[in-house]
Design an enzyme around this catalytic site. Structure first.
Site, PDB file in Angstrom:
ATOM      1  N   HIS A 159      -1.795  -3.892   7.325  1.00 46.94           N
ATOM      2  CA  HIS A 159      -2.744  -2.789   7.515  1.00 46.94           C
ATOM      3  C   HIS A 159      -4.150  -3.251   7.130  1.00 46.94           C
ATOM      4  O   HIS A 159      -4.339  -3.909   6.104  1.00 46.94           O
ATOM      5  CB  HIS A 159      -2.345  -1.585   6.661  1.00 46.94           C
ATOM      6  CG  HIS A 159      -1.143  -0.859   7.167  1.00 46.94           C
ATOM      7  ND1 HIS A 159      -1.188  -0.015   8.248  1.00 46.94           N
ATOM      8  CD2 HIS A 159       0.137  -0.869   6.742  1.00 46.94           C
ATOM      9  CE1 HIS A 159       0.021   0.478   8.464  1.00 46.94           C
ATOM     10  NE2 HIS A 159       0.846  -0.029   7.564  1.00 46.94           N
ATOM     11  N   ALA A 206      15.208 -18.138  -4.305  1.00 42.05           N
ATOM     12  CA  ALA A 206      15.419 -16.699  -4.473  1.00 42.05           C
ATOM     13  C   ALA A 206      14.237 -16.048  -5.174  1.00 42.05           C
ATOM     14  O   ALA A 206      13.669 -16.602  -6.121  1.00 42.05           O
ATOM     15  CB  ALA A 206      16.700 -16.448  -5.260  1.00 42.05           C
TER      16      ALA A 206
END
Length: 231
Positions: A159, A206
């Site tokens: 955005h 991870a």
């Protein structure tokens, strides 16, 4: 019996090295076969209603695919329980052969219809982990033989927010796209942001947040992710 089933699986997967865990019990094997049979039955019915998929389609419970005309797959696609796919986009959602989408994963290509998204493509023999969220507005390309852990998020849109005279949701979006090369392992709980290109043969640790592109054959980890070493 086990050998016959192994031969059948190798045949549909196009490989010759698939074997069951040697300690699996007959009762567990029967349960697995029964569940797969139900998935095949659901997939057969779905293909009757214009879902484009080659070979065998395995559909879990409560799978939903919107805009089926923009969806296609190669042979032997597995969509596990409660997968949701919104394929509305210019390029659609396309899978290669022998792909899996883990349970409760979401693939969305268009957020608002005033700005149709690009789409998502996944290469053959790749697996999307459970609860992954893949946002294909700017386009996402995932290569072949990619394995992805659970709870991964990939965004191909941002955005805009620099115009202080206007609220953020009315400032439109920017889109670059994301690509992941072949033979990559993306660890659990990784976030990949718009504009990132990951090379072939890479491992992402991870929990990493990947904000920048990387070359082939590297291990990345951290937030933001940085190169730890060559592979």
């Amino acid at each position: 019996m086990l050998k016959l089933i192994e031969r059948f699986i190798n045949k549909i997967k196009g490989r010759n090295d698939y074997k069951f865990e040697k300690n699996i019990s007959i009762s567990n094997l029967i349960t697995i076969i029964y569940l797969r049979f139900l998935q095949v039955l659901r997939g057969f019915i779905a293909k009757l209603f214009f879902l484009q998929s080659k070979g065998i389609l395995f559909l879990g419970r409560n799978v939903k695919i919107d805009f089926k005309s923009s969806f296609s797959s190669g042979r032997n696609l597995i969509l596990e329980d409660r997968v949701y796919i919104n394929a509305l986009s210019s390029n659609g959602v396309n899978f290669g052969n022998n792909c899996t989408v883990g349970r409760e994963s979401i693939i969305v290509c268009t957020g608002v219809i005033r700005n149709i998204g690009t789409g998502v493509s996944v290469g053959s023999n790749s697996a999307i982990g459970a609860r992954n969220f893949i946002s294909g507005q700017g386009g996402i390309k995932i290569g072949s033989n990619v394995i992805m852990g659970p709870d991964i998020r990939i965004f191909s849109e941002n955005h805009n927010f620099t115009d202080n005279s206007n609220i953020i949701k009315n400032q439109s979006e920017s889109r670059i796209g994301v690509s992941i090369g072949n033979n990559c392992w993306i660890g659990a709980n990784v976030t990949i942001l718009d504009g990132v290109n990951i090379g072939d043969n890479c491992v992402i640790g991870a929990g990493s947040v990947v904000t920048k592109s990387c070359a082939n054959n590297v291990l990345l980890a951290g937030s933001p992710a940085t190169k730890l070493k060559d592979i």
